[in-house]
Design an enzyme around this catalytic site. Structure first.
Site: not given
Ligand code: PEP
Ligand code: MG
Length: 588
Positions: A196, A303, A339, A438, A461-462, A472, A509
């Site tokens: 993040h 977020r 979210r 995710e 991402n997740d 990650r 996203c």
């Molecule tokens: C993701 O997991 O792709 C996402 C958009 O949420 P975050 O990166 O905040 O976990």
């Molecule tokens: Mg996520």
């Protein structure tokens, strides 16, 4: 004789946020934070050495009196630790080293002391003998004490100036709380592209490099440097030639950016007429200016954890309502999708945990926290609903692993609606409610989840980390974190297929949505929306305008039959290069 200028040094890491930044470095080292640094004229060096001796003397006296006090109270060996601390200062070579640093660097005594101690500590951390390694704590402790004993000084250059920040690692909250007007770029020894921290750097448009390995101890504060967020090079004491090259690269990129901005009023529609909603990911309402400047179609992901953690816990329903109302009012005809809280993982927890979790990414995170704290969760839901009376809002839930979680969320939304109705408060009863996809289990039951929601937003991402079992934020396994792993690509397709069967839409996203090499593939997999950092909206728009949906579908079909991530990446990358070569920079 004129002094020789320092040699250029190049450190290589992983590019985390694109852009070029020039500036003096500010170094924050591990263990304890760096004191401010300032230059000392030749005739002031003697005074600095005197300040060093004085700080050592005061520290010795404090340690001796601490030992006496502890001896009186405890009467055992407990006070010996302070004697050991005092012995660190009695080593004559330490004082000599710091005095030499003052002479050579021509910087203030506390900073030179700090720099010397960092080198000592780094060396100690590498020792294999566990007893000696543990002594780093004592050395850190005594160092901090000495630093506190220097007098406060004026004439500070340090953080009052714009700078490049060099740190061992940064947490998302460190990044969020930095003074952005002073921060030109940052580099970290640890960290990874999908943390993040890196996501925030991209959102803020700050060039950044992560995973540089050991650099902190090798860099002198205030050294001039360049952060190349395209290639991941961090150049300290750049030569004239290097500086010239980077000035011209920065100009070229600026021109490219201007050309992209000229397209900003065009709809993000493929050459053969398929419209893909292009929205923005944000963490703070002040980013709404960027959303508007870049003509994003609303906010695809707000977020909430960053602003909630910034305002302090527990956030009130009232202050949340104010923030969401601002969002609703400012995104106009386009929706802003909020979210609900996604704390945990690499982000701070909303409430202090008594024990650190062994595997935070598999722990108390996202919707699990909200469902375990229904009163707090309902405050957030009511705040979103109250704000929905002022503009077009949507909401979605993070970290959904199965149907029952989404059903519990929906039941709580209904309860909140009933409460607001009873209060006579207006809200949008038809606001869209979505599930983030995710976690692989959610993909496998996507048909059932689709019955409960209005849309899916794929958090790649997740989804990538949980599909290929690669943390990650762990740089050591970053090479295995592959967005085009065949399993990931097939999961995205399973999600879009389930959504079409249920007649709902799907967005992405995660950071993958902004990877220009993958636009042809994602469009071909049938996504309806891409939500990217505000700075990425312009290039993604150009990419969407340059591709053909029919061709993308055929490409995706091929990709779905491919066995390796390299082949899939290559296929999409080549298509991207053919469609918009100016945006695919081979040397990045
Ligand atoms: C993701 O997991 O792709 C996402 C958009 O949420 P975050 O990166 O905040 O976990
Ligand atoms: Mg996520």
């Amino acid at each position: 004789m004129a002094e020789k200028p320092p040699e250029e040094e190049v450190f290589c890491g992983t590019p985390a946020s694109r852009g070029i930044a020039f500036g003096p470095v500010h170094v924050a080292a591990r263990g304890f934070s760096a004191p401010n640094v300032y230059e000392i004229p030749e005739d002031g060096l003697k005074l600095e050495k005197g300040r060093l001796t004085a700080a050592f003397d005061i520290t010795r006296q404090q340690l001796a009196s601490l030992k006496t006090k502890i001896d009186e109270v405890a009467g055992g060996d407990e006070g010996l630790v302070f004697e050991a601390h005092g012995m660190v200062l009695d080593d004559p070579s330490l004082q000599t080293k710091v005095e030499l640093a003052i002479e050579n660097r021509k910087q203030n005594a506390e900073y030179c002391f700090y720099a010397v101690m960092q080198t000592v500590l780094e060396a100690m951390r590498r020792i294999s003998d566990p007893y000696l390694r543990e002594r780093t704590i004592d050395i850190e402790d005594v160092s901090q004490r000495v630093l506190r004993n220097f007098e406060a000084s004026t004439n500070i250059i340090g953080l009052d100036h714009q700078h490049l920040f060099v740190a061992h690692d940064l947490t998302p909250s460190d990044t969020a709380s930095m003074d952005r007007s002073k921060l030109l770029g940052f580099v970290t020894e640890e960290g990874s592209v999908n943390s993040h921290t890196a996501i925030l750097a991209r959102a803020l448009g700050i060039p950044a490099i992560v995973g540089l390995g050991k650099v902190v101890v090798e860099i002198t504060a205030l050294a001039p440097a360049i952060v190349d967020g395209y290639s991941g090079k961090f150049i300290v004491h750049p030569s004239e030639e290097t500086t010239k090259y980077y000035r011209s690269l920065a100009n070229r990129k600026r021109e490219q950016r201007k050309a992209l901005e000229e397209l900003r009023d065009q709809e993000s529609t493929t050459k053969d007429g398929r419209h893909i909603t292009l929205s923005a990911n944000i963490e703070f309402t002040h980013e709404l200016d960027l959303v508007q400047d870049n003509r994003a179609e609303g906010v695809g992901l707000f977020r909430t954890e960053f602003f909630l953690l910034e305002t302090g816990y527990p956030p009130t329903e009232k202050n949340q309502t104010e923030t969401y109302t601002e969002l609703a009012k400012r995104t106009g005809s386009h929706p802003a999708i909020i979210r609900t809280l996604d704390s945990g993982g690499d982000k701070l927890s909303v409430e202090p945990l008594t024990e650190p979790e062994p595997n935070p990414f598999l722990g108390w995170r996202g919707i699990r926290v909200s469902l375990d704290r229904p009163d707090f969760f309902k405050e957030q839901l009511r705040a979103i609903l109250r704000a929905s009376a002022h503009g077009k809002l949507g909401m979605m839930f993070p970290f959904i692993s199965g149907v029952s979680e989404i059903q519990r969320c929906q039941a709580l939304v209904k309860e909140c609606m009933a409460e607001l109705e009873a209060e006579g408060c207006k809200f949008d009863a038809d606001l869209e409610i979505g599930a983030m996809i995710e976690i692989p289990s959610a993909v496998l039951v996507a048909d059932e989840i689709a019955q409960e929601v209005d849309f899916f937003s794929i958090g790649t991402n997740d989804l990538i980390q949980y599909t290929v079992a690669v943390d990650r934020i762990n740089n050591r396994v970053a090479k295995l974190y592959r967005s085009t792993h065949p399993a990931v690509i097939r999961m995205i397709k399973m999600t879009t297929d389930a959504a079409s069967r249920a007649g709902i839409w799907t967005g992405i996203c995660g950071e993958m949505a902004a990877d220009l090499s993958l636009t042809p593939l994602l469009v071909g997999l049938g996504v309806d929306e891409l939500s990217v950092g505000p700075h990425e909206v312009a290039p993604v728009r150009k990419a969407l305008l340059s591709v053909d949906f029919g061709e993308c579908k055929a490409l995706a079909q091929k990709a779905l039959a491919m066995p390796t991530s390299a082949e899939i990446y290559h296929l999409s990358h080549e298509a991207a290069k053919a469609a918009y070569p100016d945006l695919i920079d081979e040397d990045e």
